[in-house]
Design a protein around this motif. Sequence first.
Motif, PDB file in Angstrom:
ATOM      1  N   GLU B 149       0.841  -1.208   0.000  1.00 16.82           N
ATOM      2  CA  GLU B 149       0.000   0.000   0.000  1.00 16.82           C
ATOM      3  C   GLU B 149       0.874   1.255   0.000  1.00 16.82           C
ATOM      4  O   GLU B 149       0.586   2.234  -0.682  1.00 16.82           O
ATOM      5  CB  GLU B 149      -0.933  -0.004   1.212  1.00 16.82           C
ATOM      6  N   ARG B 150       1.965   1.201   0.764  1.00 11.72           N
ATOM      7  CA  ARG B 150       2.855   2.368   0.819  1.00 11.72           C
ATOM      8  C   ARG B 150       3.473   2.633  -0.556  1.00 11.72           C
ATOM      9  O   ARG B 150       3.551   3.764  -1.013  1.00 11.72           O
ATOM     10  CB  ARG B 150       3.954   2.088   1.854  1.00 11.72           C
ATOM     11  N   VAL B 151       3.925   1.556  -1.206  1.00 13.57           N
ATOM     12  CA  VAL B 151       4.569   1.692  -2.519  1.00 13.57           C
ATOM     13  C   VAL B 151       3.575   2.237  -3.550  1.00 13.57           C
ATOM     14  O   VAL B 151       3.876   3.175  -4.296  1.00 13.57           O
ATOM     15  CB  VAL B 151       5.132   0.330  -2.983  1.00 13.57           C
ATOM     16  N   LEU B 152       2.387   1.646  -3.584  1.00 12.73           N
ATOM     17  CA  LEU B 152       1.416   2.036  -4.614  1.00 12.73           C
ATOM     18  C   LEU B 152       0.958   3.483  -4.410  1.00 12.73           C
ATOM     19  O   LEU B 152       0.837   4.251  -5.374  1.00 12.73           O
ATOM     20  CB  LEU B 152       0.217   1.081  -4.565  1.00 12.73           C
ATOM     21  N   THR B 153       0.708   3.862  -3.164  1.00 15.54           N
ATOM     22  CA  THR B 153       0.295   5.235  -2.865  1.00 15.54           C
ATOM     23  C   THR B 153       1.392   6.218  -3.253  1.00 15.54           C
ATOM     24  O   THR B 153       1.130   7.254  -3.874  1.00 15.54           O
ATOM     25  CB  THR B 153      -0.046   5.377  -1.366  1.00 15.54           C
ATOM     26  N   ALA B 154       2.620   5.898  -2.872  1.00 18.03           N
ATOM     27  CA  ALA B 154       3.740   6.788  -3.181  1.00 18.03           C
ATOM     28  C   ALA B 154       3.957   6.883  -4.691  1.00 18.03           C
ATOM     29  O   ALA B 154       4.216   7.966  -5.223  1.00 18.03           O
ATOM     30  CB  ALA B 154       5.010   6.280  -2.497  1.00 18.03           C
TER      31      ALA B 154
END
Lengths: 133, 329
Positions: B149-154
């Motif tokens: 989730e962190r990667v995709l959001t960023a």
Amino acid sequence: MSDKPILFNSKRERVDVDDLIDRCRSDPNRILADDEVGLVVYIGDLDIYTVTALGHPETGDPSPNPSGHWAQKVTELSILRFGASVRRQIGSVVKTLSADSVLVIRDGDSLRKVKASDLKPGMILRTGEKVYS
Amino acid sequence: MTFKNALERRTFEITQKVCGSASLIEHNKTIRIENADSLDVASFVGPPRKEIDVITAGFEQSPELKILISCKEYGQSKAEPADVQEWAAVIKTMNQYSAGTTYLGLVISPSGFTSGCEPWATSYNLGIIPPLKGKKLRFPADTSSQMFERVLTAFQKRLHFPHADLLVAPQFYEFVYRLTEAFEGRDHSAQEFGDRYRLLESGWLSSFQELVKLFKGKALQGIETTSAGVSLKFSEGLMFRMVGSQIQFGRGDERIEGDRVTFRCEKNFVGEPCTFDFVEKLVIGQSVTSAGDWGDRFEFGLSDDLMLAIEPNRLHVYRTRNPVDQNLL
């Protein structure tokens, strides 16, 4: 927050990290992540640099600067909330590195990655610098 | 909608949350290259085809860019280089015969990857979750989902800025690595301190180190004791609370739950009884110089050589100046 990097602009003027982060917060898209793990801010278009003593960030060439430092453009500013740090002497410079930051060393005819916490005296970085302690 | 396993379900739910309608899940999808009129892909069975299970993440601000996600749920076994090689081949072929869309690849294997996977991932610019860090790390499945989730959001936010550099190997791999590597420190801190430190407002896990950095130099402005615990107010709007064995701190609501009660108060190292007013008069206005956590007792070193110790139902103050017998409170 955790340890902050030393940043400066293209005029070689020191940039205050907290001020920079506050400015970036006005554009939510710049805040790539801000969570339990830490803060990541996109600053690739703001002409912000940091100093590295580990050779050119792309070619690995040693710096032409007698101090041995390169100015490296910063794309993402990352502030870790749980980064344990270690001190290592690499070449003539003693650096504070995040314990899990990855460095590339020479291993015979090939290159190998090691974590900063696993650096041992005598290892030679890809850039040619020797690890002393 | 059916999912092959829990990992796939979680991954797709996160993709939908971040990318909305631009997310897609397909099982046994026959992928076809977009540009099939090259001589080099002509064969008796037509252009190259391959059946895969894929989650596609698209982005409104860059419709021409997609991330193809492969979920590997192998229980306790780690993903092998062949898994990464397969996805590398898919992404490479899709890009080579693309009619305008650029594809990036991401492989998620909560049980981890064998070390041989890394050179394939870097050379083909694939992101891998969890990251390979050169030692035998095992992340819980929940952590892998948080990483994703962190990667995709960023990445979605990063697309608002020039991002051509991420398309060149190994920049996307590195981007994913930078965003996921710090989870090791977070999980390590959770093991070390458990639920001891929490930030007010966000409720995020925190650490002793972060507490010290935040409070050093701040002046103590007030102490409140209730049936729920003790609350200390510091300058710059900072609060410190001890509720049971948990320490909550940061900028937040000044109020602490429970009815007002009087804590047992003691002075000097041997613990002589004193009043709450006595403690308050000594420590209010003093700045934090150090701190110590003894498990059931938290101590603030204060200016004027004072030490204020806080326990769930007791306050203790003493002066650290020597000689001890000439500096009793």
